[in-house]
Design an enzyme around this catalytic site. Structure first.
Site, short mmCIF file in Angstrom:
data_model
loop_
_atom_site.label_atom_id
_atom_site.label_comp_id
_atom_site.label_asym_id
_atom_site.label_seq_id
_atom_site.Cartn_x
_atom_site.Cartn_y
_atom_site.Cartn_z
N ASP A 113 0.37 -2.45 -2.17
CA ASP A 113 -0.45 -3.51 -1.52
C ASP A 113 -1.77 -3.04 -1.00
OD1 ASP A 113 1.43 -5.50 -1.95
OD2 ASP A 113 2.38 -4.94 -0.08
N LYS A 149 -4.69 -2.08 -5.71
CA LYS A 149 -4.80 -1.31 -7.05
C LYS A 149 -5.17 -2.37 -8.11
CE LYS A 149 -0.22 -0.42 -6.50
NZ LYS A 149 -0.25 -0.91 -5.31
N GLY A 155 3.22 -7.30 -7.11
CA GLY A 155 2.11 -8.27 -7.07
C GLY A 155 0.92 -8.11 -7.08
N HIS A 156 0.18 -8.05 -8.02
CA HIS A 156 -1.24 -7.64 -7.94
C HIS A 156 -2.23 -8.69 -8.03
CE1 HIS A 156 -0.04 -3.75 -9.99
NE2 HIS A 156 0.37 -3.72 -8.76
N THR A 157 -2.87 -8.87 -6.85
CA THR A 157 -3.67 -10.02 -6.65
C THR A 157 -4.91 -9.95 -7.06
OG1 THR A 157 -2.36 -10.74 -4.78
CG2 THR A 157 -4.38 -11.82 -4.92
N GLN A 179 3.59 -0.55 -6.55
CA GLN A 179 3.94 -0.22 -5.30
C GLN A 179 3.32 1.04 -4.72
OE1 GLN A 179 6.69 -0.49 -7.84
NE2 GLN A 179 6.51 -2.74 -7.22
N THR A 223 11.30 1.99 -3.48
CA THR A 223 11.87 1.29 -4.61
C THR A 223 12.54 2.34 -5.36
OG1 THR A 223 11.06 -0.33 -6.31
CG2 THR A 223 9.65 1.81 -5.69
N ARG A 259 6.51 -12.58 2.56
CA ARG A 259 7.06 -12.16 3.82
C ARG A 259 5.78 -11.62 4.46
NH1 ARG A 259 11.28 -7.62 2.38
NH2 ARG A 259 10.00 -7.57 0.67
N ARG A 304 3.52 -8.96 6.07
CA ARG A 304 3.60 -7.49 6.12
C ARG A 304 3.37 -6.83 7.43
NH1 ARG A 304 -0.96 -7.93 1.49
NH2 ARG A 304 0.53 -8.13 -0.32
N LYS A 342 -10.31 -3.00 1.93
CA LYS A 342 -9.94 -3.98 3.01
C LYS A 342 -10.72 -3.38 4.51
CE LYS A 342 -6.75 -6.84 2.31
NZ LYS A 342 -5.25 -7.73 2.40
N ASP A 349 -13.39 -4.45 5.32
CA ASP A 349 -13.90 -5.49 5.80
C ASP A 349 -13.32 -6.28 6.63
OD1 ASP A 349 -12.63 -5.85 3.20
OD2 ASP A 349 -12.78 -8.12 3.50
N GLY A 373 -14.20 -7.04 -0.13
CA GLY A 373 -13.95 -8.57 -0.10
C GLY A 373 -12.74 -8.46 -1.29
P1 IMP Z 1 12.32 -3.16 -4.55
O1 IMP Z 1 11.40 -2.59 -5.35
O2 IMP Z 1 12.44 -4.79 -4.80
O3 IMP Z 1 13.76 -2.73 -4.84
O4 IMP Z 1 12.19 -3.21 -2.94
C1 IMP Z 1 12.30 -1.72 -2.38
C2 IMP Z 1 11.13 -1.90 -1.19
O5 IMP Z 1 10.08 -1.56 -1.73
C3 IMP Z 1 11.31 -2.91 -0.18
O6 IMP Z 1 10.90 -2.42 1.13
C4 IMP Z 1 10.00 -3.60 -0.60
O7 IMP Z 1 9.62 -4.43 0.32
C5 IMP Z 1 9.07 -2.38 -1.24
N1 IMP Z 1 8.28 -2.96 -2.46
C6 IMP Z 1 8.64 -3.28 -3.65
N2 IMP Z 1 7.61 -3.75 -4.33
C7 IMP Z 1 6.60 -3.50 -3.48
C8 IMP Z 1 5.17 -3.97 -3.81
O8 IMP Z 1 4.75 -4.21 -4.78
N3 IMP Z 1 4.50 -3.91 -2.83
C9 IMP Z 1 4.99 -3.54 -1.47
N4 IMP Z 1 6.08 -3.27 -1.30
C10 IMP Z 1 6.99 -3.27 -2.38
MG MG Z 2 1.30 -6.27 -3.94
#
Ligand code: IMP
Ligand code: MG
Length: 392
Positions: A15, A18, A42-44, A213, A228, A292, A294, A320, A322, A378
């Site tokens: 997060d 990237k 999750g790339h916003t 990640q 992960t 969730r 952060r 971030k 800003d 921003g």
């Molecule tokens: P998993 O990748 O779903 O197996 O999760 C393993 C750990 O990596 C957990 O703590 C997740 O919250 C974290 N995690 C997985 N993908 C992301 C991401 O894209 N951004 C932030 N944390 C992540």
């Molecule tokens: Mg993300």
């Protein structure tokens, strides 16, 4: 023609922003490639004023001339890919013309998501529940299904056999049926071009590799077991895209001006209470995949130096800053142990044009030995400035 692969990596716990950096750079590359991870990402991004979250499709998709490769190191969920493609089509894009898939990427099946629901393993780590761990576990246990297997006549039986294998492990539960949405996702995959990456990349001279990640979540280098299941570091680029080390060019490392972490695991600079909530709210620090909140903390230069060294980072991108505008003081961890970190306290800034912000940047550069090349100011695409690089 010699291949050159520039890389964008997260240096923290994911997060870092990237996706936006990739979107900013992508126009200069014929190919943007994901090399690891799956829909846990999750790339916003902001496209024509609209917020778009990409989970599996590389963040180059908004550039009409960029091909988007889903590399061999990835685990791919056909249902989520289909939903994501449909979402982009609603925005008027034709993503299927520009997405290619490495035939050695592995499939995430419905049963992989289910295993995470019924086993307690994922809960302990606080995973994203996208079936990432179970899919990689099957891959390494050599019972997984590569994308290439969708061409096989007995593919449905292979899927059923793997589903039955996991169902037998949890006899008290019933796995989800393999319904129409799954098979539709597979049909869509069949329509997309699949490539042998090592050969196919030989036709190109430049690639932008997009990490997911962050370094501290790498399966080897991260805070195991709170990590992960893939190599989020530069090592993952080599194996995930079948390229030699000489091909690596610029390594862009992305860090926030503070730190966040979703899920469980150590976080030495974590802060709680009012200030943490203030950052959380202002920074929109809520997981883009899971929703969730952060956890928030100060920038950890010990972790950052580690991530920079490990990945061979050549340029830093800072995001971030800003969010912190208006704080009288900013803390930065400079040393100590993970349980007793020590901090430097720097004066805050009202706006990013303040000299105190420049001083913060120079502090980071001095502490890490790497130049801050770009600053995100921003969330929008335009909110971006580049700093002149020092002449060598
Ligand atoms: P998993 O990748 O779903 O197996 O999760 C393993 C750990 O990596 C957990 O703590 C997740 O919250 C974290 N995690 C997985 N993908 C992301 C991401 O894209 N951004 C932030 N944390 C992540
Ligand atoms: Mg993300």
């Amino acid at each position: 023609m010699r291949l050159r692969v520039d890389v964008v990596l997260g240096l923290q716990w994911g997060d870092e922003g990237k996706g936006k950096i990739v979107d900013t750079l992508a126009g200069e590359y014929p190919i943007v490639a994901r090399f690891q991870g799956g829909p846990n990402a999750g790339h916003t991004l902001y496209y024509q004023g609209q917020k778009v979250v990409l989970h599996q499709i590389p963040s180059g998709i908004f550039h009409p001339n960029v091909l988007c490769l889903i590399g061999d190191g990835v685990v791919l969920d056909p249902e989520i890919l289909q939903r994501e493609i449909q979402g982009l089509q609603k925005l008027g894009l034709s993503p299927t013309k520009r997405i290619l898939i490495g035939e050695n990427a592995h499939l995430i099946l419905p049963v992989h998501r289910w295993v995470e629901e019924v086993s307690a393993e994922g809960e302990k780590i606080g995973t994203t529940r996208r079936g990432i761990g179970p899919a990689y576990a099957d891959r390494y246990a050599r019972r997984g299904l590569p994308v290439a297997s969708i061409q096989r006549k007995n593919f449905p039986e292979l899927v059923q056999a793997l589903t039955a294998y996991h169902a037998a492990r949890f006899p008290a539960h019933t796995p989800p049926p393999l319904d129409q949405t799954f098979w539709e996702g597979v049909d869509l995959l069949r329509e997309l071009p699949r490539v042998k990456i090592a050969e196919w990349l030989g036709n190109y001279s430049r690639v932008l590799a997009e990490g997911s990640q962050g370094t501290m979540l790498d399966i080897f280098a991260g805070t195991y077991p709170y990590v992960t299941s893939s190599h989020t570091t530069v090592a993952g680029v080599l194996s995930g895209l079948s390229i030699p080390p000489q091909a690596i060019g610029e390594v862009y490392g992305v860090t926030k001006a503070y730190a966040t972490r979703v899920g469980e695991g150590p976080f030495p600079t974590e802060i709680t209470g009012e200030l943490a909530q203030w950052i959380q709210t202002r920074g929109g620090e809520r997981g883009s995949t899971t929703g969730r909140l952060r956890r928030c903390g100060w920038l950890d230069l010990v972790a950052l130096r580690y991530a920079i060294r490990l990945n061979g980072v050549t340029r830093l991108a800072l995001t971030k800053a800003d969010v912190l505008c208006g704080l009288p003081e900013i803390k930065v961890r400079t040393g100590g142990t993970d349980t007793a970190p020590t901090y430097a306290t720097l004066p805050g800034w009202e706006q990013l044009s303040d000299p105190t912000f420049e001083a913060f940047i120079q502090f980071i550069e001095a502490e890490t030995g790497v130049s801050v090349w770009g600053i995100s100011t921003g969330p929008e695409r335009e909110a971006w400035m580049e700093r002149p690089l020092p002449t060598p």
